[in-house]
Design a protein around this motif. Structure first.
Motif, PDB file in Angstrom:
ATOM      1  N   LYS A   1      22.094  80.672  25.179  1.00  0.00           N
ATOM      2  CA  LYS A   1      21.959  80.328  26.780  1.00  0.00           C
ATOM      3  C   LYS A   1      23.475  79.903  27.506  1.00  0.00           C
ATOM      4  CE  LYS A   1      17.248  79.115  26.614  1.00  0.00           C
ATOM      5  NZ  LYS A   1      16.874  79.662  25.124  1.00  0.00           N
ATOM      6  N   ASP A   2      24.217  79.281  27.078  1.00  0.00           N
ATOM      7  CA  ASP A   2      25.248  78.839  27.367  1.00  0.00           C
ATOM      8  C   ASP A   2      26.744  79.936  27.222  1.00  0.00           C
ATOM      9  OD1 ASP A   2      25.972  78.358  24.698  1.00  0.00           O
ATOM     10  OD2 ASP A   2      26.754  76.085  25.053  1.00  0.00           O
ATOM     11  N   ASP A   3      26.627  81.026  27.063  1.00  0.00           N
ATOM     12  CA  ASP A   3      27.716  81.928  26.931  1.00  0.00           C
ATOM     13  C   ASP A   3      28.452  81.969  28.022  1.00  0.00           C
ATOM     14  OD1 ASP A   3      28.302  84.419  25.032  1.00  0.00           O
ATOM     15  OD2 ASP A   3      28.799  84.967  27.318  1.00  0.00           O
ATOM     16  N   ALA A   4      29.709  82.004  27.988  1.00  0.00           N
ATOM     17  CA  ALA A   4      30.734  81.740  29.317  1.00  0.00           C
ATOM     18  C   ALA A   4      30.753  83.076  30.140  1.00  0.00           C
ATOM     19  CB  ALA A   4      32.005  81.387  28.469  1.00  0.00           C
TER      20      ALA A   4
ATOM     21  N   PHE B   1      26.603  71.602  40.772  1.00  0.00           N
ATOM     22  CA  PHE B   1      25.786  72.991  40.610  1.00  0.00           C
ATOM     23  C   PHE B   1      25.436  72.938  39.126  1.00  0.00           C
ATOM     24  CE2 PHE B   1      27.919  74.071  44.701  1.00  0.00           C
ATOM     25  CZ  PHE B   1      27.142  74.607  45.393  1.00  0.00           C
ATOM     26  N   VAL B   2      24.162  73.076  38.853  1.00  0.00           N
ATOM     27  CA  VAL B   2      23.961  73.624  37.461  1.00  0.00           C
ATOM     28  C   VAL B   2      24.417  74.860  37.099  1.00  0.00           C
ATOM     29  CG1 VAL B   2      21.928  72.181  37.234  1.00  0.00           C
ATOM     30  CG2 VAL B   2      21.574  74.368  38.009  1.00  0.00           C
ATOM     31  N   TYR B   3      24.718  75.366  35.919  1.00  0.00           N
ATOM     32  CA  TYR B   3      25.214  76.637  35.386  1.00  0.00           C
ATOM     33  C   TYR B   3      24.407  77.553  35.654  1.00  0.00           C
ATOM     34  CZ  TYR B   3      27.946  79.851  32.473  1.00  0.00           C
ATOM     35  OH  TYR B   3      28.368  80.957  31.861  1.00  0.00           O
TER      36      TYR B   3
ATOM     37  N   SER C   1      33.174  70.232  27.210  1.00  0.00           N
ATOM     38  CA  SER C   1      33.827  71.524  26.938  1.00  0.00           C
ATOM     39  C   SER C   1      32.477  72.207  26.286  1.00  0.00           C
ATOM     40  CB  SER C   1      34.923  71.464  25.886  1.00  0.00           C
ATOM     41  OG  SER C   1      34.849  70.554  24.817  1.00  0.00           O
ATOM     42  N   THR C   2      31.381  72.197  26.667  1.00  0.00           N
ATOM     43  CA  THR C   2      30.324  72.858  26.052  1.00  0.00           C
ATOM     44  C   THR C   2      30.525  74.202  26.151  1.00  0.00           C
ATOM     45  OG1 THR C   2      28.863  71.026  26.539  1.00  0.00           O
ATOM     46  CG2 THR C   2      27.930  73.199  26.179  1.00  0.00           C
TER      47      THR C   2
END
Length: 419
Positions: A247-250, A306-308, A380-381
């Motif tokens: 879900k948190d792919d850059a 802002f949420v990602y 740094s997630t």
């Protein structure tokens, strides 16, 4: 261009010389930080949080192209030392990052003696085209040849004229296309195409940019309550569950990315201003993308930022705050204020610069924190270090320019007018 496309600047911070001085000082601070990325292997390295190159990451194409673009812009603004740094990026794009055998550009210069690996990606190649356009307008030696090659590669390999969008990636020999279509690569292709049109004088690039926007925004986002889906099958079918396990792919996160909606909003206004006879929907879509993104992502958990990402129901998924999102929000608010004269956009422009100054701008170690946690503390997630000054630098520059032409062309015109 109809005068209404420029809007009013009454009550704008950008109209104040003191604010423009602040923006220019921040731009200079970013450039000094970014200069440390110059890598002896060629191109620009990934910088850590203190601005020290990280040799283990190799030299990335996307970083080198963005830095070359930024330093070309800085050279056009008369910043001493920026020209040689732009040339350093150009040399890498003409040398170790260029695939002389198969054409196109590698995604990275490998670490040590490792082999050249990785796919030929539209995302990185869009930034090659953007950088080459800016370098050519900056008059850097060899840039016109690089621009011609980048345009030819994009036209031959990535542009799908039948469908009106950009193919995602191929293997090194261009024989295996990826079974994926990405909105992100296509969005940056719009940016690159507008720059290429200004640098080459060929309006076909603007026509192609409009075709991309017609699909991803006018057709798809409009039907998705003004959220821009990120992931598609090669035939244009939305893939709502793509990267559900990452879900948190850059670069390809699950769900939708409100920051990209803000970036799209600005680009639609750039496109409108660049076209001789723009369709009415461009400005309307920019307003809707902006308002939906702000409502979905800003201050969603009781703290500013802002949420990602959000899911299909509009609920936050990854709540970390990315520096690039606030940079694009600033640029979008400035563009909408310039286009409409509506002071609500000026309000947001001020709110987000205040937020950036308080939380994002790192006055101790330089540049901007690339990621904050939901409590607005550095984290740094998703991102580690500070590899990119492109978004932040453009946030300081774009509000000072018109909606068209693109930044390098506008700065070239100013430079020529001053001579």
């Amino acid at each position: 261009m109809n005068a209404s496309h420029h809007g009013s600047r009454d009550g704008s911070w950008v109209a104040l010389a003191t604010h423009r001085d602040w923006l220019d000082a921040e731009a200079g601070r970013l450039l000094r930080f970014g200069a440390a990325a110059r890598d002896p292997r060629g191109g620009f390295a990934w910088l850590d949080g203190d601005g020290v190159p990280d040799p283990a990451r190799g030299v990335q194409l996307w970083i080198t192209t963005r830095m070359a673009h930024v330093f070309a812009l800085a050279h056009l603004r008369g910043v001493p030392g920026a020209g040689p740094l732009a040339d350093h990026g150009l040399a890498a794009l003409s040398g170790p990052l260029r695939d002389a055998e198969h054409g196109g550009w590698y995604p990275a210069i490998p670490v040590g003696d490792g082999p050249q690996e990785g796919r030929k990606e539209a995302y990185g190649h869009a930034f090659v085209l953007l950088a080459a356009s800016s370098l050519a307008l900056a008059g850097r030696p060899g840039a016109k040849g690089l621009l011609a090659e980048a345009a030819a590669v994009f036209e031959r390999r990535f542009w799908d004229d039948e469908r009106g969008w950009v193919r995602e990636s191929f293997d090194r020999a261009w024989t295996e296309p990826e079974a994926y279509l990405g909105a992100n690569a296509n969005m940056h292709a719009v940016e690159a195409f507008l720059a290429a049109a200004d640098a080459t004088g060929d309006g076909v690039w603007r026509t192609r940019a409009l075709r991309i926007a017609e699909f991803f925004v006018h057709q798809v986002a409009r039907a998705q309550w003004w959220r821009v889906p990120e992931h598609f099958a090669p035939n244009g079918r939305i893939l709502p569950d793509y990267n559900e396990d990452a879900k948190d792919d850059a670069f390809r996160p699950y769900g939708t990315t409100p920051g990209h909606s803000l970036e799209w909003a600005r680009l639609l206004l750039n496109l409108e201003a660049a076209l001789p006879d723009p369709p009415d929907w461009l400005a309307d879509a920019a307003r809707w993308l902006f308002v939906v993104a702000v409502g979905a992502a800003w201050n969603r958990d009781g703290r500013p930022g802002f949420v990602y990402t959000i899911d299909g129901e509009g609920r936050p998924v990854v709540r970390e705050r990315m520096h690039w999102v606030v940079a694009e929000a600033i640029a979008a608010a400035a563009a909408l204020h310039r286009r409409t004269g509506d002071l609500v956009y000026e309000h947001w422009y001020r709110v987000w610069w205040d937020y950036a100054a308080e939380h994002i701008v790192d006055t101790r170690h330089g540049s901007w924190h690339h990621e904050l946690d939901p409590g607005n503390r550095p984290s740094s997630t998703v991102w580690s270090g500070k590899p990119d000054i492109y978004h932040a630098y453009q946030a300081t520059l774009l509000p000072q320019l018109g909606l068209a032409p693109t930044a390098a062309a506008a700065l070239r015109a100013r430079l020529d007018g001053a001579s």
